[in-house]
Scaffold this motif. Structure first.
Motif, PDB file in Angstrom:
ATOM      1  N   GLY A 194      58.393  46.391  -8.280  1.00  0.00           N
ATOM      2  CA  GLY A 194      59.593  46.671  -7.512  1.00  0.00           C
ATOM      3  C   GLY A 194      59.505  46.163  -6.079  1.00  0.00           C
ATOM      4  O   GLY A 194      58.499  46.379  -5.399  1.00  0.00           O
ATOM      5  N   ALA A 195      60.550  45.465  -5.622  1.00  0.00           N
ATOM      6  CA  ALA A 195      60.631  44.990  -4.235  1.00  0.00           C
ATOM      7  C   ALA A 195      61.480  45.973  -3.437  1.00  0.00           C
ATOM      8  O   ALA A 195      62.573  46.344  -3.866  1.00  0.00           O
ATOM      9  CB  ALA A 195      61.241  43.594  -4.187  1.00  0.00           C
ATOM     10  N   THR A 196      60.989  46.402  -2.274  1.00  0.00           N
ATOM     11  CA  THR A 196      61.654  47.459  -1.524  1.00  0.00           C
ATOM     12  C   THR A 196      61.990  47.013  -0.107  1.00  0.00           C
ATOM     13  O   THR A 196      61.238  46.263   0.517  1.00  0.00           O
ATOM     14  CB  THR A 196      60.760  48.714  -1.446  1.00  0.00           C
ATOM     15  OG1 THR A 196      59.643  48.457  -0.575  1.00  0.00           O
ATOM     16  CG2 THR A 196      60.223  49.083  -2.821  1.00  0.00           C
ATOM     17  N   HIS A 197      63.160  47.483   0.396  1.00  0.00           N
ATOM     18  CA  HIS A 197      63.485  47.306   1.813  1.00  0.00           C
ATOM     19  C   HIS A 197      62.607  48.232   2.647  1.00  0.00           C
ATOM     20  O   HIS A 197      62.046  47.827   3.664  1.00  0.00           O
ATOM     21  CB  HIS A 197      64.955  47.670   2.064  1.00  0.00           C
ATOM     22  CG  HIS A 197      65.909  46.549   1.817  1.00  0.00           C
ATOM     23  ND1 HIS A 197      66.136  45.537   2.717  1.00  0.00           N
ATOM     24  CD2 HIS A 197      66.700  46.278   0.756  1.00  0.00           C
ATOM     25  CE1 HIS A 197      67.029  44.691   2.241  1.00  0.00           C
ATOM     26  NE2 HIS A 197      67.389  45.116   1.044  1.00  0.00           N
ATOM     27  N   THR A 198      62.512  49.475   2.220  1.00  0.00           N
ATOM     28  CA  THR A 198      61.731  50.488   2.929  1.00  0.00           C
ATOM     29  C   THR A 198      60.336  50.533   2.324  1.00  0.00           C
ATOM     30  O   THR A 198      60.197  50.736   1.114  1.00  0.00           O
ATOM     31  CB  THR A 198      62.409  51.865   2.784  1.00  0.00           C
ATOM     32  OG1 THR A 198      63.750  51.783   3.279  1.00  0.00           O
ATOM     33  CG2 THR A 198      61.651  52.931   3.539  1.00  0.00           C
ATOM     34  N   PRO A 199      59.275  50.326   3.107  1.00  0.00           N
ATOM     35  CA  PRO A 199      57.922  50.364   2.540  1.00  0.00           C
ATOM     36  C   PRO A 199      57.669  51.696   1.830  1.00  0.00           C
ATOM     37  O   PRO A 199      57.812  52.768   2.412  1.00  0.00           O
ATOM     38  CB  PRO A 199      57.021  50.212   3.770  1.00  0.00           C
ATOM     39  CG  PRO A 199      57.867  49.482   4.768  1.00  0.00           C
ATOM     40  CD  PRO A 199      59.260  50.009   4.546  1.00  0.00           C
ATOM     41  N   MET A 200      57.306  51.628   0.539  1.00  0.00           N
ATOM     42  CA  MET A 200      57.157  52.838  -0.270  1.00  0.00           C
ATOM     43  C   MET A 200      56.342  52.535  -1.517  1.00  0.00           C
ATOM     44  O   MET A 200      56.102  51.375  -1.861  1.00  0.00           O
ATOM     45  CB  MET A 200      58.518  53.389  -0.686  1.00  0.00           C
ATOM     46  CG  MET A 200      59.366  52.409  -1.474  1.00  0.00           C
ATOM     47  SD  MET A 200      60.769  53.176  -2.332  1.00  0.00           S
ATOM     48  CE  MET A 200      59.927  54.001  -3.689  1.00  0.00           C
ATOM     49  N   THR A 201      55.928  53.597  -2.206  1.00  0.00           N
ATOM     50  CA  THR A 201      55.221  53.491  -3.481  1.00  0.00           C
ATOM     51  C   THR A 201      55.813  54.497  -4.453  1.00  0.00           C
ATOM     52  O   THR A 201      56.098  55.639  -4.085  1.00  0.00           O
ATOM     53  CB  THR A 201      53.712  53.746  -3.302  1.00  0.00           C
ATOM     54  OG1 THR A 201      53.161  52.728  -2.455  1.00  0.00           O
ATOM     55  CG2 THR A 201      52.984  53.722  -4.640  1.00  0.00           C
ATOM     56  N   LEU A 202      56.004  54.058  -5.700  1.00  0.00           N
ATOM     57  CA  LEU A 202      56.528  54.915  -6.764  1.00  0.00           C
ATOM     58  C   LEU A 202      55.599  54.820  -7.963  1.00  0.00           C
ATOM     59  O   LEU A 202      55.334  53.722  -8.464  1.00  0.00           O
ATOM     60  CB  LEU A 202      57.944  54.484  -7.151  1.00  0.00           C
ATOM     61  CG  LEU A 202      58.583  55.168  -8.374  1.00  0.00           C
ATOM     62  CD1 LEU A 202      58.710  56.671  -8.167  1.00  0.00           C
ATOM     63  CD2 LEU A 202      59.946  54.546  -8.677  1.00  0.00           C
TER      64      LEU A 202
END
Length: 315
Positions: A194-202
């Motif tokens: 997944g590519a994210t605008h907001t740096p995050m991990t799922l």
């Protein structure tokens, strides 16, 4: 819960064990999700209800959809509806969902697939089970996570990511007692698709009875653990956590999740969603399907939707 899996976890790469000086994350708060209905009447648990929004940032909310066994004619979805200013992440563990939006995005997701929709400046969106599932019924279980966008990205061009289950990064614990599915972000240097605008991990993790998972976590991110099914303990204080409960964790280098040695018969293992991101720390104005920085921007979103600026429902 089929979501992507492997028969032999020992073939997977292991996440590292905590190093000397690494700090475990304590539990800051625990909440129990209220149950209700969304859309045309599908059952949900509002996973993070009751937690402080400051502990959630950059996330707005998360719904656990199901787990429900539909009889023929029962499966339900949503009507066409607008979004602006954030991203929706829909991860399906059981069943099938069709998606379509007014910006040309859409597709069918099932058993371990993810639909990542950046609403950005605004679009219309619909989610529904396919006609064959409405006719036959069947098991349905998934989550939908709302991820806030920073001010400079709120009016970005809408975008759609179709993430197949086979693209998800699979890892295991040092003793191969836990399966770690990295959907977005990185865990111990292993990146999800997944590519994210907001740096995050799922992450979606499954722990066998009695297993323990020490999960390395970005020190700049917050950390939230939600139990999809099963029972276990979380954090430095080994706080009990069961189906439908969420824990907000404090600062540290890694988080600890342990499955109870005995699980209920219908939940043979502990399944959790672990999510965290870098807090945006901007003013939040949220009303229905619009997540902006001010009340005036929310009102403008409503007016823009009423003018038809979000596009037309495809034929």
């Amino acid at each position: 819960m089929p979501a992507v899996t492997v028969e032999d976890l020992t073939v997977l790469e292991r996440v590292k064990t905590p190093g000397l000086g690494d700090v475990p994350r304590p539990v800051r708060a625990i909440s129990t999700a209220p149950q209700g209905y969304e859309g045309e009447g599908f059952p949900v648990r509002r996973a993070f209800a009751g937690l402080d929004l400051r502990d959630l940032d950059p996330f707005i909310m998360m719904d656990q959809m199901g787990e429900v066994e539909y009889a023929p004619g029962e499966p339900k979805g949503t009507a066409w509806h607008p979004h602006r200013g954030f991203e929706t992440v829909t991860y399906i563990m059981d069943g099938t969902f069709d998606h379509q939006d007014s910006h040309g995005g859409g597709g069918t997701i099932t058993n371990g697939d993810t639909q990542w929709m950046t609403a950005g400046s605004g679009l219309l969106h619909i989610e529904a089970p396919p006609e064959w599932m409405v006719t036959k019924g069947g098991l349905f279980h998934g989550i939908q996570l709302w991820v806030n966008l920073p001010r400079e990205a709120k009016m970005s061009t809408p975008k759609y990511q179709d993430i197949r289950s086979g693209e998800v990064q699979l890892l295991t614990s040092p003793d191969a007692g836990a399966l770690v599915r990295v959907i977005a972000g990185t865990v111990d240097g292993h990146a999800g698709p997944g590519a994210t605008h907001t740096p995050m991990t799922l992450v979606h993790a499954s722990l066998e009875p009695g297993a323990r998972l020490d999960l390395p976590w970005d020190v700049d991110f917050n950390a939230l653990v939600y139990v999809l099914n099963g029972q276990g303990r979380v954090g430095t204080d080994a706080c009990p956590l069961r189906t439908g409960q969420a824990a907000a964790l404090g600062a540290g280098d890694y988080l600890t999740i342990a499955a109870d040695s005995t699980q209920e018969s219908r939940s043979p293992r502990l399944d959790v969603i672990v999510v965290g991101g870098r807090p945006i720390r901007e003013p939040l104005a949220w009303a229905g399907p619009f997540v902006m920085n001010s009340k005036a921007e929310v009102m403008e979103a409503y007016q823009s939707f009423q003018r038809g600026d979000f596009g037309q429902i495809p034929g």
